[in-house]
Design a protein around this motif. Sequence first.
Motif, PDB file in Angstrom:
ATOM      1  N   PRO A  47       0.371   4.540  -6.802  1.00 38.95           N
ATOM      2  CA  PRO A  47      -0.739   3.379  -6.029  1.00 38.95           C
ATOM      3  C   PRO A  47      -0.592   1.504  -5.668  1.00 38.95           C
ATOM      4  O   PRO A  47      -0.127   1.471  -7.118  1.00 38.95           O
ATOM      5  CB  PRO A  47      -2.205   3.381  -6.319  1.00 38.95           C
ATOM      6  CG  PRO A  47      -2.280   5.484  -7.438  1.00 38.95           C
ATOM      7  CD  PRO A  47      -0.799   5.117  -7.795  1.00 38.95           C
ATOM      8  N   PRO A  48      -1.044   1.415  -5.279  1.00 38.87           N
ATOM      9  CA  PRO A  48      -0.899  -0.277  -5.545  1.00 38.87           C
ATOM     10  C   PRO A  48      -1.742  -0.584  -7.019  1.00 38.87           C
ATOM     11  O   PRO A  48      -3.055  -0.507  -6.693  1.00 38.87           O
ATOM     12  CB  PRO A  48      -1.527  -0.436  -3.936  1.00 38.87           C
ATOM     13  CG  PRO A  48      -1.668   0.492  -2.951  1.00 38.87           C
ATOM     14  CD  PRO A  48      -1.860   1.419  -3.638  1.00 38.87           C
ATOM     15  N   GLY A  49      -0.545  -1.744  -6.770  1.00 34.95           N
ATOM     16  CA  GLY A  49      -1.036  -2.663  -8.340  1.00 34.95           C
ATOM     17  C   GLY A  49      -1.204  -1.413  -9.737  1.00 34.95           C
ATOM     18  O   GLY A  49      -1.981  -1.845 -10.847  1.00 34.95           O
ATOM     19  N   ALA A  50      -0.548  -0.690  -9.454  1.00 39.76           N
ATOM     20  CA  ALA A  50      -0.001   0.199 -11.062  1.00 39.76           C
ATOM     21  C   ALA A  50       0.723  -0.460 -11.406  1.00 39.76           C
ATOM     22  O   ALA A  50       1.571  -0.963 -11.438  1.00 39.76           O
ATOM     23  CB  ALA A  50       0.125   2.104 -11.080  1.00 39.76           C
ATOM     24  N   ARG A  51       0.536  -0.229 -12.511  1.00 40.05           N
ATOM     25  CA  ARG A  51       1.775  -0.799 -14.165  1.00 40.05           C
ATOM     26  C   ARG A  51       2.973   0.277 -13.507  1.00 40.05           C
ATOM     27  O   ARG A  51       3.205   0.861 -13.269  1.00 40.05           O
ATOM     28  CB  ARG A  51       0.969  -0.591 -15.272  1.00 40.05           C
ATOM     29  CG  ARG A  51      -0.126  -0.507 -15.640  1.00 40.05           C
ATOM     30  CD  ARG A  51      -0.298  -0.431 -17.615  1.00 40.05           C
ATOM     31  NE  ARG A  51      -0.324   0.381 -17.515  1.00 40.05           N
ATOM     32  CZ  ARG A  51      -1.117   1.892 -18.094  1.00 40.05           C
ATOM     33  NH1 ARG A  51      -2.278   1.209 -16.935  1.00 40.05           N
ATOM     34  NH2 ARG A  51      -1.345   2.604 -17.303  1.00 40.05           N
ATOM     35  N   ARG A  52       3.618  -0.562 -14.197  1.00 39.88           N
ATOM     36  CA  ARG A  52       5.421   0.328 -13.897  1.00 39.88           C
ATOM     37  C   ARG A  52       5.609   0.196 -15.365  1.00 39.88           C
ATOM     38  O   ARG A  52       5.405  -0.308 -16.490  1.00 39.88           O
ATOM     39  CB  ARG A  52       6.644  -1.143 -13.374  1.00 39.88           C
ATOM     40  CG  ARG A  52       5.916  -1.230 -12.133  1.00 39.88           C
ATOM     41  CD  ARG A  52       6.833  -2.104 -11.050  1.00 39.88           C
ATOM     42  NE  ARG A  52       8.391  -1.341 -10.929  1.00 39.88           N
ATOM     43  CZ  ARG A  52       8.703  -0.627 -10.093  1.00 39.88           C
ATOM     44  NH1 ARG A  52       7.397  -0.724  -9.736  1.00 39.88           N
ATOM     45  NH2 ARG A  52       8.921   0.272 -10.031  1.00 39.88           N
ATOM     46  N   LEU A  53       6.618   2.084 -15.657  1.00 40.48           N
ATOM     47  CA  LEU A  53       7.238   1.854 -16.515  1.00 40.48           C
ATOM     48  C   LEU A  53       8.637   1.290 -16.094  1.00 40.48           C
ATOM     49  O   LEU A  53       9.282   1.040 -15.647  1.00 40.48           O
ATOM     50  CB  LEU A  53       7.101   3.020 -16.977  1.00 40.48           C
ATOM     51  CG  LEU A  53       5.941   3.880 -17.054  1.00 40.48           C
ATOM     52  CD1 LEU A  53       5.639   5.926 -16.697  1.00 40.48           C
ATOM     53  CD2 LEU A  53       5.099   3.026 -17.850  1.00 40.48           C
ATOM     54  N   ASP A  54       9.131   1.579 -17.603  1.00 38.95           N
ATOM     55  CA  ASP A  54      10.694   0.708 -17.871  1.00 38.95           C
ATOM     56  C   ASP A  54      11.799   2.203 -17.875  1.00 38.95           C
ATOM     57  O   ASP A  54      11.999   2.764 -19.070  1.00 38.95           O
ATOM     58  CB  ASP A  54      10.880   0.023 -18.810  1.00 38.95           C
ATOM     59  CG  ASP A  54      12.623  -0.495 -19.165  1.00 38.95           C
ATOM     60  OD1 ASP A  54      13.003  -0.543 -18.640  1.00 38.95           O
ATOM     61  OD2 ASP A  54      12.825  -1.136 -20.266  1.00 38.95           O
ATOM     62  N   LEU A  55      11.839   2.544 -16.213  1.00 40.01           N
ATOM     63  CA  LEU A  55      12.959   4.133 -16.574  1.00 40.01           C
ATOM     64  C   LEU A  55      13.859   3.653 -15.646  1.00 40.01           C
ATOM     65  O   LEU A  55      13.441   2.274 -14.851  1.00 40.01           O
ATOM     66  CB  LEU A  55      11.925   4.794 -15.413  1.00 40.01           C
ATOM     67  CG  LEU A  55      10.631   4.958 -16.092  1.00 40.01           C
ATOM     68  CD1 LEU A  55       9.854   5.329 -14.450  1.00 40.01           C
ATOM     69  CD2 LEU A  55      10.054   5.364 -16.561  1.00 40.01           C
ATOM     70  N   ALA A  56      14.925   3.963 -16.444  1.00 42.17           N
ATOM     71  CA  ALA A  56      16.442   3.474 -16.240  1.00 42.17           C
ATOM     72  C   ALA A  56      17.031   4.462 -14.859  1.00 42.17           C
ATOM     73  O   ALA A  56      17.727   4.327 -13.907  1.00 42.17           O
ATOM     74  CB  ALA A  56      17.454   4.001 -17.190  1.00 42.17           C
TER      75      ALA A  56
END
Length: 359
Positions: A47-56
């Motif tokens: 959803p909008p405003g979610a945290r981001r994961l560091d994904l490659a």
Amino acid sequence: MADVFINGRFLTQPISGVQRYAQEIVTALDGLAGEGALPARYVLLTPPGARRLDLAQIETRVVGTRAGHLWDQLDFARVARAGTALCLAMTGPIALKRQVVVIHDASVQRHPEHFSKPYVLAHTLLDRLLARRAVIATVSEFSRAELADVLPVAERDIVVAPNGAEHLSIAPDAQVVERLGLTKGGYFLTLGNLTRNKNLAVALRALGRLAPGSAKLVAVGRMERSVFGSAGLPEPGPDVLLPGRLDDAEVAGLMQGARALIFPSIYEGFGIPPLEAFVNDCPVLASTAPAVREVCGPAADYFEPHDDATLATLMQMLLDDHDGAIRRDRLAKGRERVARYSWRGSARILADACAKFGA
């Protein structure tokens, strides 16, 4: 094979055991994708405003405008119907048939007194609807039996993909013990938010049975002193420390300096903290909740969830372990238990469950 769309609404929620599970599974899937070990393309929808994961490798895509359950049922479902949905955090859209949904436990059905009536009604209905349409996964053999009993689904059809603990095999914050005014080996540790199920009260009562000043209790998690009275907890005394939420490095540092982790939960689908303790060479005193016994086996010492006298006896046993013989025995058994579990292995299990939907 069709794309797999991961439900990322957990990234809008505070991190507890369910959100930790989802985050670590997605990270492990990203690693498998980098090795070319996944048969489909995985996309994380948030959803909008979610945290981001560091994904490659896994694409992150923000979709829709809604939040909460409406986002699940409408925005996520609209995009995910083009492939297979993977929902890791207890819920999913009821309109989709091609999906794997992880329901971590049957706590709503077994202990409705721990939740509000609207929450119990909503999740009881949602779980039953999902069981009729989705592949259900869970985190332990105990939870598989529980869910089979409360939902219309055969136990053999429920996938088991347990928790791991590699996320806490990290460089600890070596200064946290001193920063909190503690001494190594001079305290016991609990982890978890202030809820009735986490049962902090029994640890507080057990501490009160020990000689004053013989040990401290550090209760890490989201809690306020003002809540103690309303939650039926005894007022914390001078030997109780409430540092609030801490980061992973701080938790690892506290585990490595603790006399033991106390895990007094009344009911669990799995219970990650004991595994995290084993990773950090911390003995565990645990309740006899069935899932906890399944995970810890002979590596923990056990007490009934409301038996503060037995817990106090176990705490004193470890305080009196001056030559470290008991500690060495428990740590060796803990390392053997933790070797049975990994986020990578469980990510592989869930990927295989998604792959069974075919192209």
